[in-house]
Design an enzyme around this catalytic site. Sequence first.
Site, mmCIF file in Angstrom:
data_model
loop_
_atom_site.group_PDB
_atom_site.id
_atom_site.type_symbol
_atom_site.label_atom_id
_atom_site.label_comp_id
_atom_site.label_asym_id
_atom_site.label_seq_id
_atom_site.Cartn_x
_atom_site.Cartn_y
_atom_site.Cartn_z
ATOM 1 N N ASN A 1 42.907 61.877 -19.723
ATOM 2 C CA ASN A 1 41.538 60.917 -18.783
ATOM 3 C C ASN A 1 41.063 62.307 -18.330
ATOM 4 O O ASN A 1 41.353 61.976 -17.244
ATOM 5 C CB ASN A 1 42.167 60.012 -18.090
ATOM 6 C CG ASN A 1 42.748 59.114 -18.383
ATOM 7 O OD1 ASN A 1 42.293 58.727 -19.583
ATOM 8 N ND2 ASN A 1 43.552 57.979 -18.041
ATOM 9 N N MET B 1 40.075 64.776 -9.896
ATOM 10 C CA MET B 1 39.712 64.658 -11.256
ATOM 11 C C MET B 1 40.594 64.840 -12.627
ATOM 12 O O MET B 1 41.226 66.181 -12.278
ATOM 13 C CB MET B 1 38.286 64.788 -12.228
ATOM 14 C CG MET B 1 37.350 66.032 -11.184
ATOM 15 S SD MET B 1 35.780 66.644 -11.826
ATOM 16 C CE MET B 1 36.539 67.469 -11.369
ATOM 17 N N CYS B 2 41.446 63.432 -13.368
ATOM 18 C CA CYS B 2 41.784 64.383 -14.273
ATOM 19 C C CYS B 2 43.130 63.886 -14.864
ATOM 20 O O CYS B 2 43.991 64.394 -13.510
ATOM 21 C CB CYS B 2 41.425 65.280 -15.471
ATOM 22 S SG CYS B 2 39.730 65.955 -15.748
ATOM 23 N N THR B 3 43.902 63.387 -15.644
ATOM 24 C CA THR B 3 45.146 63.505 -15.799
ATOM 25 C C THR B 3 45.347 63.930 -17.512
ATOM 26 O O THR B 3 44.498 63.248 -18.190
ATOM 27 C CB THR B 3 45.874 61.877 -15.740
ATOM 28 O OG1 THR B 3 45.275 60.987 -14.317
ATOM 29 C CG2 THR B 3 47.378 62.412 -16.475
ATOM 30 N N ARG C 1 48.661 59.694 -8.875
ATOM 31 C CA ARG C 1 48.772 59.279 -10.738
ATOM 32 C C ARG C 1 49.933 60.087 -10.750
ATOM 33 O O ARG C 1 50.370 59.202 -11.702
ATOM 34 C CB ARG C 1 47.721 60.012 -10.659
ATOM 35 C CG ARG C 1 46.382 58.741 -10.499
ATOM 36 C CD ARG C 1 44.614 59.072 -10.543
ATOM 37 N NE ARG C 1 44.535 60.896 -10.214
ATOM 38 C CZ ARG C 1 44.413 62.016 -10.327
ATOM 39 N NH1 ARG C 1 44.096 62.548 -11.336
ATOM 40 N NH2 ARG C 1 44.088 63.343 -9.221
#
Length: 419
Positions: free
Chosen positions: A176, A158-160, A331
Amino acid sequence: MTAYSIAKSKFQIEITATHNIALTIMRLAIVISLLLPPVLGYPQVHTQVQTFELELSLDPEHRWDNVIQSMGQEKVTRVRLIFDDVISQLLEGLGQPERFIARQLIDVGLSEVAQYMPYPWSAEAVGISRGTGIPVGQLVFLNRYYELVATGSRGQHMCTSIVAEMANGTVILGRNLDFRQFTGDLRDLVLNVDFKRDGRLLFHSTHFFGMTGVTTGSAPGRFAITLNERNNGSLAANVWHALTGGETTFHVIRRVLETADSYGTAVQMLTAAHTIAPEYFAVAGPAPGQGCVITGDRDRTLDVYPLDVSAGRWFVAQTNFDRWAPDGDGRRTDAERAMTHIGRDRVDMEGLLSVLQTYPVLNPGTVYTTLMSVQPDFFWAKAQHYRPAGYRHHMLQLTRTLKHKPWKSNKTHEYLRVL
């Protein structure tokens, strides 16, 4: 030549002309779509996040009363159904007897666990339960869920988070939050909360309703923090650290936002924290050079990676893999390429947003996007509704079909430009 032959020839000419016109229009559409910035090229529906106020000087059991009342009965009912739906989805693979037992353990058993949660988080959970009808056990489960999934085998990836220094020295932080499960349900739980004490603003937070901890927060003039999941170790390791004094990561962030008076103090507190699960913290401060990513492994800090403009490091992008390890899903690499393409001289909030809205940084699991700076105070969030088969995707597929190659590459970062 007969009248029929003449009519047939005219019809064929008209068809050919129409086909050529259509093909020209399609090719123009392709070129235009490739020139559009990602924020336009990947159509998404997004919802501005509503903001509520929470007063910390109130009794903990009543701090969330104002938020619950402001939400209205219809929204509260919807939230209660979401909690019930999430729990049901988690238990779908079980048989009827096992599902009943597991449901009782969550709704009833975890309600008993609430009294052992640190004060005042336990009292706040009791107050939210009283005001909404959501069982305390479900609220405890939400606040402990990160510790259940932040492991090497159960990670959600999960997540950036991206912390960057603009040309004028302003440090900005964007994130995000991605969640591969319950994404649709979670979007309906997103809200901004302004935490105040005696009427004075302490910090902003983008929040899931029902959480008493924080994953995304900004204290004006002091610092901002985001949390990214780090997938390392085992669930047994998390349980061990829960039993030996570890804190839930969400509550570490809230404690720091409430008490730390500066960027330096915040970094010191985060690196000294003993958490139940591993994590990445991205931190931004009010002065040039005040930005870093902290890699934590429960009871120790593995790395603090700061901004260093003199060394060419004007931004740091963090996803869910250690920076010294391979980028597991692309990502981080795409985010770094996009930021480099913009450049420090041109980066701003809109540029950062365009990076966060570039696939795969933005993806079907993205629940919300938040942008922030602490000096000047800026805090903005929206719930994301990403459509994977977006307009540009169709145009690129059409490009390949026509074998029309106006660009050297179809990588998103090649077309990125600041809005």
